[in-house]
Design an enzyme around this catalytic site. Structure first.
Site, short mmCIF file in Angstrom:
data_model
loop_
_atom_site.label_atom_id
_atom_site.label_comp_id
_atom_site.label_asym_id
_atom_site.label_seq_id
_atom_site.Cartn_x
_atom_site.Cartn_y
_atom_site.Cartn_z
N ASN A 96 -4.57 23.48 52.64
CA ASN A 96 -4.42 23.51 54.10
C ASN A 96 -3.48 24.61 54.55
O ASN A 96 -2.52 24.40 55.29
CB ASN A 96 -3.96 22.14 54.64
CG ASN A 96 -2.66 21.66 54.03
OD1 ASN A 96 -2.34 21.98 52.89
ND2 ASN A 96 -1.90 20.89 54.78
N HIS A 181 -7.01 12.68 50.51
CA HIS A 181 -6.00 12.13 51.42
C HIS A 181 -6.71 11.03 52.21
O HIS A 181 -7.55 11.32 53.05
CB HIS A 181 -5.49 13.23 52.35
CG HIS A 181 -4.47 12.76 53.34
ND1 HIS A 181 -3.20 13.30 53.41
CD2 HIS A 181 -4.51 11.79 54.30
CE1 HIS A 181 -2.52 12.68 54.37
NE2 HIS A 181 -3.30 11.77 54.93
N ASP A 306 4.07 15.84 46.83
CA ASP A 306 3.60 16.18 48.18
C ASP A 306 4.64 17.03 48.92
O ASP A 306 4.91 16.81 50.09
CB ASP A 306 3.26 14.91 48.99
CG ASP A 306 2.46 15.24 50.25
OD1 ASP A 306 2.00 16.39 50.40
OD2 ASP A 306 2.31 14.34 51.10
#
Ligand code: DOR
Length: 444
Positions: A96, A181, A306
């Protein structure tokens, strides 16, 4: 004539697949060449590991390093420097970024950027979307690809595969495990009005509630079964999901994060405000306890940090405009060693979660165990060292950690990547020489 190695690690307690052992390690050409009593061997360089534990290099299979497009928060050099400083020898980076990593060109661009700038070994996920679904079988096999990642719920950036039709198309193309996710975008959208501007950050787990996560996890398991394609459910936060996932170990592997195992609401939101804001959210202490039970029972396969840096200025925006995510790649090892010191898990279980686990579920070639022939990747730790984590220690460009001021027992003393010491005693050494991670299913 005595055997000769490039590097000898002497006198440490070594975490081998057969258990902890007092042995020496001989390294040649970046690989583990010998294990045992090497007291008569010679080496170009010898590190005394007396009193220390030598673990297989820690692999953090979920980080966001923001390059290209978000270099004011982080880049591949600063992100991997944080990894090396924290005892992490390899990272898998998320798609992303801007542009999104959804094409062969974007993947190659990241690999080119990492060459000569990454301190640790690395691989990059390819984002799975409606637009590139037909090309994913090819994209997931490219050198340096960690596989496909999908966002079922929106988070930072524009990557989203919210509906079952799109996800089914992504799953129909390729064979490697798909990382997911799991938050249900439709429910997030319905409930967004709960957190109009100015709401307190402690509303985050109310908006993105347990049901939001459970619905998405149930959906991805059905889609996985229908496609006969395995999945990896990232940062699982609820006991409800752990129970469901325990019944589907043939289909799904499971990640937990140190922050979900350490923090709990509402206290963390009262103390840290939007610095505790991430997706999926930090939940309450009862949910945190269920995550520890899933660590103990074996439902959890890996720990990922993360690591999702945002600047403090961005974090200071009023919730919910404040972005979700916190740094974590550098604190994964010390925070988890502190949990080991507190008796919440064994050192052997930690190694399973941070080295053997990622190697097993992603099919990494030659990493994750201390075995002759494997890459000489080591995380050398002092289980007794008491140190305080501070913002000033953090190498991320965003320069903060939710653990600022937290004292821990257990600290990474050295990070060795393919025989090169890249960190010793909090100093970075040798220079950024990270290389792409290789995967068994994609070897040339
Ligand atoms: O909190 C999060 N931040 N969760 C994600 O899934 C994405 C990440 C980011 O990139 O900022």
């Amino acid at each position: 004539m005595a055997d000769r190695y490039d590097l000898l690690l002497r006198g440490g307690t070594v975490a081998t697949p057969a258990g902890l052992a007092s042995i020496d390690i001989g390294v040649r050409d970046g690989r583990i060449a010998a294990l045992g009593d090497l007291s008569r061997a010679e080496a170009a360089e010898t590190q005394d590991c007396t009193g220390l534990h030598v673990l297989p290099g820690v692999i953090d299979s979920q980080v966001h390093f923001r390059e290209p497009g978000g270099e004011h928060k982080e880049d591949l050099e600063t992100g991997t420097a944080g990894a090396a400083a924290g005892g992490v020898t390899a990272i898998f980076e998320m798609p992303n970024t801007s542009p999104l990593t959804t094409s062969a060109e974007a993947l190659q661009d990241k690999l080119d950027r990492a060459a000569g700038r990454a301190w640790v070994d690395h691989a990059f996920f390819v984002g799975g979307t409606a637009a590139n679904a037909h090309r994913l079988a090819e994209l997931e096999r490219l050198p340096g690809s960690a596989g496909v990642k999908i966002f079922m719920g929106s988070s930072t950036g524009d990557l989203l595969s919210e509906d079952d039709g799109t996800i089914a198309r992504v799953m129909a193309n390729g064979v490697r495990r798909v990382s997911v996710h799991a938050e249900d975008e439709m429910r997030l959208r319905e409930r967004k009005t709960m957190v109009e501007s100015g709401a307190p950050a402690r509303m985050h787990p109310e908006w993105r509630d347990v049901e939001t996560a459970v619905r998405a996890t149930k959906r991805i398991l059905s889609l996985s079964a229908a496609a006969r394609r395995r999945v990896h459910v990232l940062h699982v936060t609820t006991g409800e999901e752990m129970t469901i996932l325990a019944g589907h170990k043939d289909l799904a592997t499971v990640e937990a994060t140190p922050q979900h195992l350490t923090f709990a609401g509402p206290d963390c939101y009262d103390r840290l405000g939007s610095r505790a804001q991430m997706n999926p959210p930090i939940r309450d202490a009862a949910q945190r306890d269920t995550l520890w039970r899933a660590i103990a029972s074996g439902v959890v396969d890996v720990l990922g940090s993360d690591h999702a840096p945002h600047t403090l200025e961005e974090k200071a925006k009023p919730y919910p405009e404040s972005p979700s995510g916190m740094t974590g790649v550098q604190t994964l090892v010390p925070v988890m060693l502190d949990h080991v010191a507190a008796g919440r898990l064994t050192l052997e279980r930690l190694v399973d979660l941070t080295s053997a686990g990622p190697a097993r579920i992603f099919g990494i070639a030659g990493k994750g165990r201390i075995v002759v022939g494997y890459d000489a990747d080591f995380t050398i730790v002092d289980l007794k060292a008491r140190r305080t984590i501070t913002d000033s220690w953090i190498r991320s460009r965003s320069a903060w950690t939710p653990y600022d001021g937290v004292e821990v027992t257990g600290w990474p003393i050295a990070t060795i990547v393919r025989g090169m010491a890249v960190m010793r005693e909090d100093e970075l050494l040798e220079g950024p020489r990270g290389a792409p991670v290789r995967f068994q299913e994609c070897l040339p």
